[in-house]
Design a protein around this motif. Structure first.
Motif, short mmCIF file in Angstrom:
data_model
loop_
_atom_site.label_atom_id
_atom_site.label_comp_id
_atom_site.label_asym_id
_atom_site.label_seq_id
_atom_site.Cartn_x
_atom_site.Cartn_y
_atom_site.Cartn_z
N GLU A 16 16.69 94.39 -80.53
CA GLU A 16 17.81 95.17 -81.11
C GLU A 16 17.20 96.53 -81.91
N HIS A 17 18.15 97.57 -81.53
CA HIS A 17 17.86 98.72 -82.25
C HIS A 17 19.09 99.20 -83.04
N ALA A 18 18.89 99.95 -83.94
CA ALA A 18 20.13 100.37 -84.58
C ALA A 18 21.31 100.77 -84.00
N ASP A 19 20.96 101.60 -82.81
CA ASP A 19 21.78 102.10 -81.89
C ASP A 19 21.87 101.52 -80.51
N GLY A 20 21.24 100.40 -80.35
CA GLY A 20 21.06 99.88 -78.86
C GLY A 20 20.20 98.79 -78.89
N PHE A 21 19.49 98.51 -77.76
CA PHE A 21 18.83 97.42 -77.54
C PHE A 21 17.99 97.60 -76.40
N THR A 22 16.80 96.74 -76.24
CA THR A 22 16.00 96.88 -75.10
C THR A 22 15.93 95.41 -74.26
N VAL A 23 15.81 95.41 -73.23
CA VAL A 23 15.81 94.14 -72.34
C VAL A 23 14.58 94.20 -71.47
N HIS A 24 13.56 93.32 -71.56
CA HIS A 24 12.74 93.19 -70.93
C HIS A 24 12.62 92.28 -69.73
N GLY A 25 12.93 92.69 -68.46
CA GLY A 25 13.11 91.88 -67.26
C GLY A 25 11.80 91.58 -66.19
N PRO A 26 11.76 90.63 -65.52
CA PRO A 26 12.86 89.81 -65.23
C PRO A 26 12.70 88.61 -66.19
N GLN A 27 13.82 87.88 -66.63
CA GLN A 27 13.81 86.93 -67.43
C GLN A 27 14.46 85.59 -66.62
N GLN A 28 13.63 84.34 -66.81
CA GLN A 28 14.20 83.09 -66.18
C GLN A 28 15.10 82.59 -67.08
N LEU A 29 16.60 82.60 -67.07
CA LEU A 29 17.55 82.07 -68.14
C LEU A 29 17.66 80.61 -67.88
N ARG A 30 17.88 79.96 -68.94
CA ARG A 30 17.99 78.55 -68.57
C ARG A 30 19.40 78.15 -69.23
N GLY A 31 20.13 77.43 -68.49
CA GLY A 31 21.44 76.96 -69.00
C GLY A 31 21.58 76.41 -70.30
N ALA A 32 22.48 76.54 -71.12
CA ALA A 32 22.68 76.03 -72.64
C ALA A 32 23.85 76.44 -72.84
N GLY A 33 24.59 75.96 -74.23
CA GLY A 33 25.70 76.01 -74.65
C GLY A 33 25.76 77.47 -75.35
N VAL A 34 26.55 78.12 -74.96
CA VAL A 34 26.83 79.54 -75.74
C VAL A 34 28.12 79.77 -76.07
N ASP A 35 28.26 80.87 -76.93
CA ASP A 35 29.81 81.12 -77.60
C ASP A 35 30.10 82.40 -77.26
#
Ligand code: S3P
Length: 447
Positions: free
Chosen positions: A374-393
């Motif tokens: 997180e940044h105050a005015d945005g964000f950074t994503v470092h890819g690639p990421q292996q996502l794993r299924g989970a419960g989200v909201d």
């Protein structure tokens, strides 16, 4: 209380393919119904979006004494016939006007109600009551409006006042603020000028022009001139609402991250003030083509085709941000699948949307094993990421819910998106539309 509806998404092992449409544009649907109510005569609006947010505006218009006839052309496309009452023909409502979760509804209505000869109260859900309203009440007060708010938040209480012209520079480029000022400007005979530091969506201006009003846009200034002799009047509308680019963004990104996908989305609005995501995705290597461009109701529409391609990250900032402001949740999902780091800057606005979209998305992606700095005015994503299924909201935020569902397609195993009914705030039929493309997404029975 969170709603009990949820959707289950399974890792997408087969390509997405097919030709779809998405429901009508939310921003244009709000504006069309509101402006048609103020026109003199009967308007026809085709492909109007019956979503949670826009239905709030429709109900408010009815509560103001404007007859609206509805023909349901399909579950997600209505045709409205609206008996416009003229700028000064609205009826005093006998209860607060409920804008539900819709920021666009309350902010645009603030401009209209400021000019009425009767008092009114604009209110909404608990979520809406947490969103800043000072950005509209401040310029409207400078125009002479009499508005009380609860410390800068809804409910807003408006009382009759004589409005006058204004020359106003918006601190942040916001189409809602610009629109509120222009709509209040319909209730003064004077010149109203708004300066936007970036190109915020211009649907209000386009509709007003289609309704016979003269608006000039130059060097970032949007100017509504002095009233013509005889006062301001709006002609009725006869229009078709284009497909919503911001809804199209979800299948579009899904097809860029699910290997070998190839899809087409027909008749999507591609107004340049809305399509920042297209440029960003292309810069990331996405294979998007635009065909069959045509103009309808003053708006450019086209068919968008996208094929899967390896993505590489890009940084986003400056004037592109406002043209992609609603698309950063789904862009973040694309960035998790790109090879390298991508950063968004100049997007502090994301923190005052339905929820703080930076903090909440970072938390939910973490549940999927992803990471977003997180940044105050945005964000950074470092890819690639292996996502794993989970419960989200979804946290009752439609765009977060849909972005998480698309993330679920890229994740291993199964993902449950809780609190999912809110997706219909902007994209009723999201699950069904994704299933038409072969996506492994379905509703789970409540409870
Ligand atoms: C909208 C304007 C944007 C956008 C919102 C819809 C509109 O908000 O994020 O979803 O229809 O005018 P801001 O005006 O606050 O940037």
């Amino acid at each position: 209380m969170a709603d009990p509806r949820k959707i289950i998404v399974t890792h997408q092992a087969t390509p997405l393919s097919g030709v779809i449409t998405v429901p009508g544009d939310k921003s244009i649907s709000h504006r069309a119904v509101l402006l048609a109510a103020l026109a003199e005569g009967k308007s026809i609006i085709r492909n109007w979006l019956p979503a949670g947010d826009t239905l709030a505006t429709l109900e408010v218009v009815r509560a103001l004494g404007v007859p609206v006839e509805i023909q349901k052309r399909s579950a997600h496309s209505w045709e409205l016939r609206i008996e416009g009452r003229g700028l000064r023909g609205l009826r005093r409502p006998n209860a607060p006007l409920d804008c539900r979760n819709a920021g666009t509804a309350i902010r645009l209505l603030a401009g209209v109600m400021a000019g009425q000869s009767f008092p009114s109260v604009l209110d909404g859900s608990e979520q809406l009551r947490k969103r800043p309203m000072g950005r509209v009440t401040e310029p409207l007060r400078l125009m002479g409006a009499d508005i009380k708010s609860e410390g800068g938040f809804a409910p807003l209480s408006l009382r009759p006042a004589a409005l006058h012209g204004i020359e106003y520079t918006m601190p942040v480029p916001s189409a809602q603020v610009k629109s509120a000022i222009l709509l209040a400007g319909l209730y003064t005979n004077h010149v109203v000028r708004v300066h936007q530091p970036g190109p915020a969506r211009d649907h209000t201006e386009r509709l007003l022009v289609a309704m016979g009003t003269i608006i000039n846009t130059q060097d970032g200034w949007v100017t509504l001139g002095e009233a013509p002799l005889g006062g301001r009047r709006l002609l009725p509308l006869d229009m078709t609402v284009p497909g919503d680019f911001s809804s199209a963004a979800f299948p579009l990104v899904a097809a860029t991250i699910v290997p070998h996908s190839r899809i087409t989305i027909r008749q999507v609005g591609v107004n340049a003030t809305r399509t920042g995501l297209l440029e960003i995705l292309r810069a990331m290597g996405a294979n998007v083509t635009i065909a069959n461009q045509q103009v309808t109701g003053g708006e450019l529409i086209a068919d968008l085709s996208v094929e899967f391609n390896e993505l590489h990250p890009t940084d986003v900032g400056g004037p592109t941000v406002v043209r992609a402001i609603d698309e950063f949740p789904i862009w973040a999902v694309a960035a998790t699948q790109a090879a390298g780091a991508g950063t968004v800057r100049d997007a502090a606005e994301l923190r005052v949307k339905e929820v703080d979209r930076i903090a909440v998305l970072a938390g939910e992606l973490r549940r999927l094993g992803g990471q977003m700095d997180e940044h105050a005015d945005g964000f950074t994503v470092h890819g690639p990421q292996q996502l794993r299924g989970a419960g989200v909201d979804s946290h009752d935020d439609h765009r977060l819910g849909m972005a998480l569902a698309v993330a679920g397609l890229a994740a291993e195993g199964t993902t449950l998106v809780h609190d999912a009914a809110c997706m219909a705030d902007s994209f009723p039929g999201f699950v069904e539309t994704m299933r038409q493309l072969g996506a492994a997404i379905e509703w789970v029975d409540a409870g």
